[in-house]
Design an enzyme around this catalytic site. Structure first.
Site, mmCIF file in Angstrom:
data_model
loop_
_atom_site.group_PDB
_atom_site.id
_atom_site.type_symbol
_atom_site.label_atom_id
_atom_site.label_comp_id
_atom_site.label_asym_id
_atom_site.label_seq_id
_atom_site.Cartn_x
_atom_site.Cartn_y
_atom_site.Cartn_z
ATOM 1 N N LYS A 197 0.789 -1.227 0.000
ATOM 2 C CA LYS A 197 0.000 0.000 0.000
ATOM 3 C C LYS A 197 0.827 1.286 0.000
ATOM 4 O O LYS A 197 0.269 2.367 -0.154
ATOM 5 C CB LYS A 197 -0.973 0.014 1.185
ATOM 6 C CG LYS A 197 -1.882 -1.188 1.313
ATOM 7 C CD LYS A 197 -2.695 -1.516 0.081
ATOM 8 C CE LYS A 197 -3.613 -0.414 -0.363
ATOM 9 N NZ LYS A 197 -4.691 -0.929 -1.237
ATOM 10 N N SER B 253 -2.759 -12.853 3.312
ATOM 11 C CA SER B 253 -3.183 -12.583 1.926
ATOM 12 C C SER B 253 -2.079 -12.981 0.952
ATOM 13 O O SER B 253 -2.368 -13.406 -0.168
ATOM 14 C CB SER B 253 -3.586 -11.116 1.738
ATOM 15 O OG SER B 253 -2.474 -10.261 1.864
HETATM 16 C C1 LIG Z 1 -2.579 -7.435 3.586
HETATM 17 C C2 LIG Z 1 -3.221 -6.989 2.302
HETATM 18 N N1 LIG Z 1 -3.341 -7.860 1.319
HETATM 19 C C3 LIG Z 1 -3.934 -7.538 0.149
HETATM 20 C C4 LIG Z 1 -4.451 -6.285 -0.065
HETATM 21 C C5 LIG Z 1 -5.175 -6.001 -1.350
HETATM 22 O O1 LIG Z 1 -4.579 -5.054 -2.189
HETATM 23 P P1 LIG Z 1 -5.501 -4.100 -3.065
HETATM 24 O O2 LIG Z 1 -6.144 -3.126 -2.131
HETATM 25 O O3 LIG Z 1 -4.542 -3.426 -4.001
HETATM 26 O O4 LIG Z 1 -6.515 -4.927 -3.765
HETATM 27 C C6 LIG Z 1 -4.321 -5.325 0.933
HETATM 28 C C7 LIG Z 1 -4.863 -3.997 0.733
HETATM 29 O O5 LIG Z 1 -5.730 -3.466 1.311
HETATM 30 C C8 LIG Z 1 -3.698 -5.684 2.151
HETATM 31 O O6 LIG Z 1 -3.579 -4.808 3.166
#
Ligand SMILES: Cc1ncc(COP(=O)(O)O)c(C=O)c1O
Length: 295
Positions: free
Chosen positions: A45, A262
């Protein structure tokens, strides 16, 4: 605006080839993971947060004295807090009460103020509360609105997507990553498709509405981000929480990669995609570090 060099360290992260978790794949199928956890704020982010703040400064919408405020599941908040500190802006984050303690403490260490929304309402509760705060105090806050701000995917279009193409020497055939705001998949995907319409781009989505993959969103049961456009993708692939957790554990034990859930879900989704290929170069994202989930 204050001078800062830490923000110049955002981006240009390594692309890591996975050898162990991929050992049963055909020889001509490779998986790479972009190590976004190595950004100075520790996550994927940093890039969109910086892009949105820089644009706010450029347009004058983020004038001196205004507070940067946004709903965030944690990592964007840490990025705002770091960048706000570096550039001299106050930051107020609206986060669900149950966000990991580590992330709350990190954001607070950078001097950010936290406002809590209901844990039961998840990231949607934080969105609703931040909209209320902005409506009540329109001149007090600069609200980047990461879920609806085209500069979120644009940051990945302008940097992450180019880096991935160049780091694979143009060999990438598939990109897959989990969706939260969807900024990563929409921005990287758009860039890759411009390089070659043959590159396939997939979103990975939690299989269940109630899931444990922090940072990711199950779209059907959520407020759908304005920047999300599944028609630009080649498909959306479900990923179960336990499958993501299991891969998170394997990455630490077999690849030396201590990452968040994630990221584990992303690699598991990449592996499932890769199993159907005879040859190909699949790329995914390591969104943040496992240290963010320790307490
Ligand atoms: C830990 C984590 N994984 C995945 C994502 C997903 O990324 P995006 O917001 O670009 O879809 C985020 C973002 O909010 C995140 O904080």
């Amino acid at each position: 605006m204050k001078d800062s060099s830490i923000i110049q360290a955002i981006g240009n992260t390594p692309l890591i080839k996975l050898y162990s978790v991929t050992k049963d794949l055909p020889k001509k199928v490779e998986i790479y993971a972009k190590a976004e956890l190595l950004n100075p704020g520790g996550s994927v982010k940093d890039r969109p947060a910086l892009r949105m703040i820089q644009e706010g400064i450029r347009t004058g919408e983020l004038s001196p004295g205004k507070i940067i405020m946004d709903p965030t599941s944690g990592n964007t908040g840490v990025a705002y807090a770091m960048i706000g500190s570096a550039l001299g802006y106050r930051v107020e984050l609206v986060v669900p009460e149950n966000v990991s303690r580590a992330r709350k403490e990190i954001a607070k260490s950078y001097g950010a103020k936290l406002t809590f929304s209901s844990a039961m309402e998840g990231s949607d509760g934080a969105i609703r509360l931040s909209q209320k705060l902005k409506a009540e105090n329109p001149d007090k806050y600069f609200m980047p609105n990461q879920y609806n701000n085209h500069l979120n995917p644009q940051a990945h279009y302008e940097s992450t997507g180019i880096e991935i193409y160049e780091q694979t020497a143009g060999r990438i055939t598939h990109f897959i990553t989990g969706i939260g705001t969807s900024g990563t998949v929409m921005g990287v995907g758009r860039r890759l498709k411009e390089y070659s319409s043959d590159i396939k781009v997939y979103a990975a989505e939690p299989a269940e509405a109630l899931h444990g993959l922090e940072g990711l969103k199950h779209m059907e049961s959520s407020i759908v981000p304005g920047i999300y456009d599944p028609s630009q993708l080649d498909g959306v692939r479900p990923i179960a929480t336990e499958v993501g957790y299991e891969m998170t554990e394997r990455l630490a034990l077999e690849e030396g990669l201590f990452v968040g859930y994630s990221s584990g879900a992303n690699v598991a989704a990449a592996l499932e995609l890769a199993k159907d290929l005879k040859e190909g170069v699949v790329v995914t994202i390591l969104c943040d570090s496992g240290t963010r989930y320790l307490c």
